[in-house]
Design an enzyme around this catalytic site. Structure first.
Site: not given
Ligand code: BEZ
Length: 198
Positions: A24, A26-27, A99
Site C-alpha cells: 500500500f 500513501y505518499g 525508503e
C-alpha cells in the site's frame, strides 16, 4: 532507532515463501511507481491518517535542512486512501533502499473499493526514528516545505504531486490540501515579505 532501516527491513519474514505481495502506498508511491508491478488498484487502510511529520534528509531535504514528507499515524476511525501494488518480493530490495530514511515495513490489511480486503505491507516512519519531526501547524509545515530541497528535487514538488494524485483518485485529505493551500499563498508575490513582518 537509526534512520537507516535497510537492515531492520531485511530481518523481517514479510516476504518469506511468497511469489507476490500487496504493497500500500500513501505518499510518493501513489504517483511514482519506479518499479515493476503486476497489478495496481486504488485502495485504503483503516485506522491510519497521513501526516507530513517525517523529516527527509535524502530526498526532499538534507541532513542540515530536512524537508517534510508523509508518514502514517495511528488514529481510531481514520481511513488513509492511496494506491496498492501487487509486486514480487524482489521489488522490496529497491523500495527498502529508496525508503531507507526511517521507514519500516508493517503488515496491514488493504481494502479495495469493491470491498475486498487483502493482507499486505505498508512503509511507516514511526516517532522513534531519528528523522521523525512530528506535529507542527499546517502553515509551519508549508513554510518548511517552501524552503526545502534535496537530491530528488524541491519539497514543494512532492507536496503538489501528492495533492494532485489524491485529487485524481477522487479522494480528499484535509491535512494535505491545507498545506497545499498555504504553500500556494506563500508563493504569491510579496507573501514572504509579509510573513517576515508578522
Ligand atoms: C508511500 O507512498 O507509501 C511511501 C513513500 C515513501 C516512503 C514511505 C511510504
Amino acid at each position: 532507532m537509526s534512520a537507516n532501516t535497510i537492515a531492520a527491513n531485511r530481518q523481517t519474514d514479510h516476504l518469506t515463501g511468497k511469489d507476490s505481495v500487496w504493497l500500500f502506498g500513501y505518499g510518493s508511491l501513489i504517483y511514482k511507481a519506479d518499479f515493476p508491478y503486476i497489478e495496481r488498484r486504488p485502495a485504503s487502510i483503516a485506522g491510519w491518517t497521513r501526516r507530513f511529520w517525517q523529516g527527509s534528509h535524502d530526498h526532499r531535504g538534507t541532513p542540515e535542512a530536512p524537508g517534510r514528507v508523509v508518514t502514517i499515524i495511528a488514529e481510531a476511525g481514520a481511513i488513509c486512501h492511496g494506491m496498492a501494488y501487487l509486486v514480487t518480493p524482489q521489488v522490496f530490495e529497491h523500495l527498502d533502499h529508496r525508503e531507507k530514511n526511517g521507514y519500516l515495513r508493517l503488515s496491514s490489511d488493504i481494502l479495495f473499493d469493491d470491498g475486498r480486503s487483502v493482507p499486505g505491507l505498508v512503509y511507516i516512519a514511526s516517532e522513534d526514528n531519528t528523522a521523525f519531526l512530528g506535529a507542527a501547524s499546517e502553515l509551519d509545515i508549508a513554510r518548511q516545505i517552501a524552503q526545502s530541497s534535496g537530491p530528488s528535487g524541491p519539497n514543494s514538488d512532492y507536496l503538489n504531486h501528492l495533492a494532485a494524485a489524491l485529487r485524481e483518485l477522487g479522494k480528499s485529505d484535509p491535512h494535505v490540501f491545507a498545506i497545499e493551500q498555504h504553500l500556494a499563498e506563500l508563493g504569491k508575490p510579496g507573501a514572504q515579505d509579509a510573513e517576515g513582518k508578522r
